[in-house]
Design an enzyme around this catalytic site. Structure first.
Site, PDB file in Angstrom:
ATOM      1  N   SER A 233     -16.096 -16.414 -26.009  1.00  0.00           N
ATOM      2  CA  SER A 233     -14.816 -16.189 -26.699  1.00  0.00           C
ATOM      3  C   SER A 233     -13.639 -16.184 -25.730  1.00  0.00           C
ATOM      4  CB  SER A 233     -14.851 -14.891 -27.513  1.00  0.00           C
ATOM      5  OG  SER A 233     -15.360 -13.819 -26.755  1.00  0.00           O
ATOM      6  N   HIS A 263     -23.598 -15.186 -29.585  1.00  0.00           N
ATOM      7  CA  HIS A 263     -22.489 -14.383 -29.026  1.00  0.00           C
ATOM      8  C   HIS A 263     -22.198 -13.238 -30.014  1.00  0.00           C
ATOM      9  CE1 HIS A 263     -19.107 -13.366 -26.616  1.00  0.00           C
ATOM     10  NE2 HIS A 263     -18.215 -14.223 -27.061  1.00  0.00           N
ATOM     11  N   HIS A 309     -29.136 -11.230 -21.980  1.00  0.00           N
ATOM     12  CA  HIS A 309     -27.744 -11.485 -21.611  1.00  0.00           C
ATOM     13  C   HIS A 309     -27.677 -12.581 -20.555  1.00  0.00           C
ATOM     14  CE1 HIS A 309     -23.540 -10.805 -20.502  1.00  0.00           C
ATOM     15  NE2 HIS A 309     -23.445 -10.235 -21.693  1.00  0.00           N
ATOM     16  N   ARG A 318     -22.285  -0.786 -22.250  1.00  0.00           N
ATOM     17  CA  ARG A 318     -21.652  -0.626 -23.571  1.00  0.00           C
ATOM     18  C   ARG A 318     -22.705  -0.163 -24.584  1.00  0.00           C
ATOM     19  NH1 ARG A 318     -19.295  -6.597 -23.967  1.00  0.00           N
ATOM     20  NH2 ARG A 318     -21.463  -6.929 -23.321  1.00  0.00           N
ATOM     21  N   ASP A 364     -24.491  -5.576 -28.688  1.00  0.00           N
ATOM     22  CA  ASP A 364     -24.611  -5.838 -30.123  1.00  0.00           C
ATOM     23  C   ASP A 364     -25.816  -5.156 -30.758  1.00  0.00           C
ATOM     24  OD1 ASP A 364     -22.332  -7.451 -30.358  1.00  0.00           O
ATOM     25  OD2 ASP A 364     -23.398  -9.090 -29.405  1.00  0.00           O
TER      26      ASP A 364
HETATM   27  N1  NMX Z   1     -35.106 -13.235 -27.724  1.00  0.00           N
HETATM   28  C1  NMX Z   1     -35.894 -14.319 -27.530  1.00  0.00           C
HETATM   29  N2  NMX Z   1     -35.727 -15.186 -26.528  1.00  0.00           N
HETATM   30  C2  NMX Z   1     -34.744 -14.922 -25.658  1.00  0.00           C
HETATM   31  C3  NMX Z   1     -33.909 -13.795 -25.779  1.00  0.00           C
HETATM   32  C4  NMX Z   1     -34.120 -12.938 -26.873  1.00  0.00           C
HETATM   33  N3  NMX Z   1     -33.341 -11.886 -27.092  1.00  0.00           N
HETATM   34  N4  NMX Z   1     -33.025 -13.813 -24.754  1.00  0.00           N
HETATM   35  C5  NMX Z   1     -33.286 -14.922 -24.039  1.00  0.00           C
HETATM   36  N5  NMX Z   1     -34.326 -15.602 -24.597  1.00  0.00           N
HETATM   37  C6  NMX Z   1     -34.861 -16.889 -24.196  1.00  0.00           C
HETATM   38  C7  NMX Z   1     -33.766 -17.943 -24.316  1.00  0.00           C
HETATM   39  O1  NMX Z   1     -33.631 -18.375 -25.666  1.00  0.00           O
HETATM   40  C8  NMX Z   1     -34.274 -19.003 -23.373  1.00  0.00           C
HETATM   41  O2  NMX Z   1     -35.308 -19.715 -24.052  1.00  0.00           O
HETATM   42  P1  NMX Z   1     -35.518 -21.301 -23.782  1.00  0.00           P
HETATM   43  O3  NMX Z   1     -35.863 -21.410 -22.344  1.00  0.00           O
HETATM   44  O4  NMX Z   1     -36.608 -21.661 -24.721  1.00  0.00           O
HETATM   45  O5  NMX Z   1     -34.197 -21.955 -24.095  1.00  0.00           O
HETATM   46  C9  NMX Z   1     -34.925 -18.178 -22.272  1.00  0.00           C
HETATM   47  O6  NMX Z   1     -35.204 -16.898 -22.831  1.00  0.00           O
HETATM   48  C10 NMX Z   1     -34.022 -18.001 -21.065  1.00  0.00           C
HETATM   49  O7  NMX Z   1     -32.780 -17.469 -21.495  1.00  0.00           O
HETATM   50  P2  NMX Z   1     -31.897 -16.533 -20.536  1.00  0.00           P
HETATM   51  O8  NMX Z   1     -31.532 -17.346 -19.347  1.00  0.00           O
HETATM   52  O9  NMX Z   1     -32.554 -15.236 -20.304  1.00  0.00           O
HETATM   53  O10 NMX Z   1     -30.651 -16.242 -21.466  1.00  0.00           O
HETATM   54  P3  NMX Z   1     -29.332 -17.127 -21.671  1.00  0.00           P
HETATM   55  O11 NMX Z   1     -28.392 -16.804 -20.589  1.00  0.00           O
HETATM   56  O12 NMX Z   1     -29.657 -18.555 -21.881  1.00  0.00           O
HETATM   57  O13 NMX Z   1     -28.797 -16.567 -23.078  1.00  0.00           O
HETATM   58  C11 NMX Z   1     -28.325 -14.863 -24.664  1.00  0.00           C
HETATM   59  C12 NMX Z   1     -28.251 -15.271 -23.189  1.00  0.00           C
HETATM   60  C13 NMX Z   1     -27.528 -13.589 -24.854  1.00  0.00           C
HETATM   61  C14 NMX Z   1     -27.681 -15.978 -25.504  1.00  0.00           C
HETATM   62  C15 NMX Z   1     -29.811 -14.647 -25.054  1.00  0.00           C
HETATM   63  O14 NMX Z   1     -30.354 -13.570 -24.315  1.00  0.00           O
HETATM   64  C16 NMX Z   1     -30.008 -14.392 -26.534  1.00  0.00           C
HETATM   65  O15 NMX Z   1     -30.087 -15.369 -27.308  1.00  0.00           O
HETATM   66  N6  NMX Z   1     -30.061 -13.095 -26.964  1.00  0.00           N
HETATM   67  C17 NMX Z   1     -30.159 -12.771 -28.368  1.00  0.00           C
HETATM   68  C18 NMX Z   1     -28.804 -12.941 -29.046  1.00  0.00           C
HETATM   69  C19 NMX Z   1     -27.845 -11.856 -28.581  1.00  0.00           C
HETATM   70  O16 NMX Z   1     -28.147 -10.664 -28.576  1.00  0.00           O
HETATM   71  N7  NMX Z   1     -26.615 -12.273 -28.250  1.00  0.00           N
HETATM   72  C20 NMX Z   1     -25.539 -11.327 -27.933  1.00  0.00           C
HETATM   73  C21 NMX Z   1     -25.104 -11.356 -26.468  1.00  0.00           C
HETATM   74  C22 NMX Z   1     -24.002 -10.362 -26.246  1.00  0.00           C
HETATM   75  N8  NMX Z   1     -22.737 -10.798 -26.874  1.00  0.00           N
HETATM   76  O17 NMX Z   1     -22.058 -10.032 -27.474  1.00  0.00           O
HETATM   77  O18 NMX Z   1     -22.359 -11.983 -26.761  1.00  0.00           O
HETATM   78  C1  MLT Z   2     -19.427 -10.429 -24.246  1.00  0.00           C
HETATM   79  O1  MLT Z   2     -19.040  -9.265 -24.410  1.00  0.00           O
HETATM   80  O2  MLT Z   2     -18.631 -11.372 -24.220  1.00  0.00           O
HETATM   81  C2  MLT Z   2     -20.898 -10.683 -24.202  1.00  0.00           C
HETATM   82  O3  MLT Z   2     -21.586  -9.630 -23.583  1.00  0.00           O
HETATM   83  C3  MLT Z   2     -21.280 -12.035 -23.704  1.00  0.00           C
HETATM   84  C4  MLT Z   2     -21.007 -12.375 -22.281  1.00  0.00           C
HETATM   85  O4  MLT Z   2     -20.473 -11.628 -21.485  1.00  0.00           O
HETATM   86  O5  MLT Z   2     -21.394 -13.527 -21.923  1.00  0.00           O
END
Ligand code: NMX
Ligand code: MLT
Length: 426
Positions: A233, A263, A309, A318, A364
């Site tokens: 964002s 996100h 994350h 947080r 979240d």
């Molecule tokens: N559940 C299942 N798989 C996961 C999760 C999870 N919570 N977190 C990471 N992975 C997987 C990810 O999909 C990836 O799989 P692949 O290799 O098949 O593509 C693998 O683990 C490696 O990912 P990471 O490098 O650990 O994470 P990345 O930096 O790519 O993504 C998020 C970060 C936040 C997008 C990821 O952890 C996620 O999808 N979490 C669940 C959604 C979430 O809670 N998002 C909110 C984040 C905070 N915010 O406010 O933005």
């Molecule tokens: C945020 O607050 O924007 C989330 O934790 C995602 C991030 O920092 O990448």
């Protein structure tokens, strides 16, 4: 007592000069390098973006202007805005003045409500919030002044004016969306005696006899305001603003990214996941039941919302702040008890799964539990509350970017053929 604009007028020219000097003296020094994995992998950890409002370290989380978040959790979002911009907290009189200023700018014109009411009932609140800002864009002072020949040194002031207007209107707009989307559509006028957060809760019209929801909003809107500049964002808002699109366009762009499930929408997904679990197991599942269910989620190729994350490698501070709040405020809520079982089980499951680089909960994970406990029982609204808060960080970053004369963002992309040739791959 000081006015925020006066404080910034005094400080920003010197800061701009400092940066000019830094670039002149060290412009060719190397601070990061890029691997092929990073180029394909969401540019993770490449240091090619500057943000002075806050930073996120993998092992401790959010640091605002040198202070760990834990030192600022009791502050209001208005103080947070001041802090992000100046590195200091306002004194009581200055804060009062800022709050009065915001209260005086809170009007959202009738045509915006007419247009929002005309949307189909299933329009997502994030789409409504983003459209709401675009409908307010015609009131941008930045654009009006740019069109009449504003000098570059004045950009930040016009941007700050828009930021005040936009932030003042954001709770009004978003509470109105809540009334239109989930209630009878009748708007509730702001109460000039209430602060920004309490007014937001008040205008939503959710019964709050104890003031708990207002307290929760103060915490929530503070915690979500800023998370350095590389998150989707803030980055989107930054890129959009770099084209000198005004804050209304830019924050709207940021909100469109916040609306994604990886996100900001994760708070909606997370609460829905919790509700579904309570429903399926007729109450809080046991650790074994939850473990099996989490594995089913992963095997279905879905993520566990609220965990993981891109930068953090620790429990999100947080999340900790929300956990402490919930422990005091609603320890017996089934949703909170479930969140505690999640905390016990999910990191282990994700570790066994072996993919996620961070198995800990993020912000979240719990915020929806708290909102639900205090009567905001519509999960699809939660990301819009995040949006109200994130607008603070997006605006603060934008004011500083305009003050230091940040140029249009334009990284160089390369083709796969180019990469193959570069690394000698067949
Ligand atoms: N559940 C299942 N798989 C996961 C999760 C999870 N919570 N977190 C990471 N992975 C997987 C990810 O999909 C990836 O799989 P692949 O290799 O098949 O593509 C693998 O683990 C490696 O990912 P990471 O490098 O650990 O994470 P990345 O930096 O790519 O993504 C998020 C970060 C936040 C997008 C990821 O952890 C996620 O999808 N979490 C669940 C959604 C979430 O809670 N998002 C909110 C984040 C905070 N915010 O406010 O933005
Ligand atoms: C945020 O607050 O924007 C989330 O934790 C995602 C991030 O920092 O990448």
């Amino acid at each position: 007592m000081a006015r925020l604009s006066d404080v910034l007028s005094k400080r920003l020219p010197a800061f701009r000069d400092e940066i000019k000097r830094l670039i002149a003296e060290h412009g060719e020094d190397v601070i990061s390098e890029v691997t092929v994995s990073q180029a394909y992998g969401g540019m993770r950890d490449i240091k090619a973006l500057v943000c002075d409002t806050s930073t996120v370290t993998p092992d401790t989380g959010l640091i605002i202007r040198g202070l760990p978040l834990a030192r600022l959790v009791d502050r209001t979002p208005e103080e947070m805005f001041w802090m992000l911009l100046t590195g200091e907290l306002p004194d009581a009189a200055s804060l009062k003045e800022l709050q009065a200023d915001l209260a005086g700018r809170a009007e959202v014109p009738g045509y915006v409500w007419d247009a929002l009411r005309a949307l189909p009932k299933d329009t997502h609140p994030m789409a409504m919030q983003s459209m709401g800002l675009l409908m307010l864009e015609r009131l941008s002072k930045f654009r009006q002044r740019y069109d009449t020949g504003m000098r570059k040194e004045e950009y930040w002031e016009a941007c700050l004016e828009d930021a005040f207007d936009l932030l003042a209107r954001m709770p009004v707009l978003t509470a109105g969306i809540y009334r239109i989307r989930y209630k009878d559509g009748r708007l509730i006028a702001p109460d000039p005696k209430k602060d920004w957060s309490a007014n937001f809760a008040h205008m939503m019209g959710v019964p709050d006899p104890t003031g708990n929801l207002a307290n929760l909003f103060r915490l929530y809107l503070n915690l979500h305001a800023d998370h350095e500049s590389g998150n989707v964002s803030a980055f989107l808002a930054h890129v959009c603003g770099s084209a000198l699109s005004d804050p209304y366009y830019s924050v709207s762009a940021g909100l469109n990214g916040l609306a994604g499930p990886l996100h900001g929408l994760a708070n909606q997904e997370c609460l829905q996941y919790h509700l579904m679990l309570l429903d399926k197991f007729g109450g809080v599942p046991t650790a074994d039941q939850l473990r099996a269910f989490a594995w089913d989620t992963l095997k279905a190729g879905r993520v566990i919302p609220g965990y993981g994350h891109a930068v953090l490698r620790c429990v999100d501070p947080r999340y900790t702040a929300c956990f402490e709040f919930a422990k005091r405020a609603c320890p017996d809520e089934p949703l909170f008890k479930l969140a505690a079982v999640m905390l016990e089980v999910i990191p282990r499951v994700l570790t066994e799964h072996g993919k996620a680089k961070n198995v800990n909960p993020n912000v979240d994970s719990l915020s929806g539990v708290l909102m639900y406990a205090y009567g905001v029982t519509e999960p699809s609204f939660y990301t819009a509350v995040f949006g109200v808060s994130r607008a603070i960080g997006m605006c603060a970053q934008m004011v500083i970017a305009r003050a230091i004369g940040a140029p249009i963002t334009r990284p160089k992309s390369v083709t796969t053929e180019w990469i193959k040739a570069q690394v000698g791959a067949p």
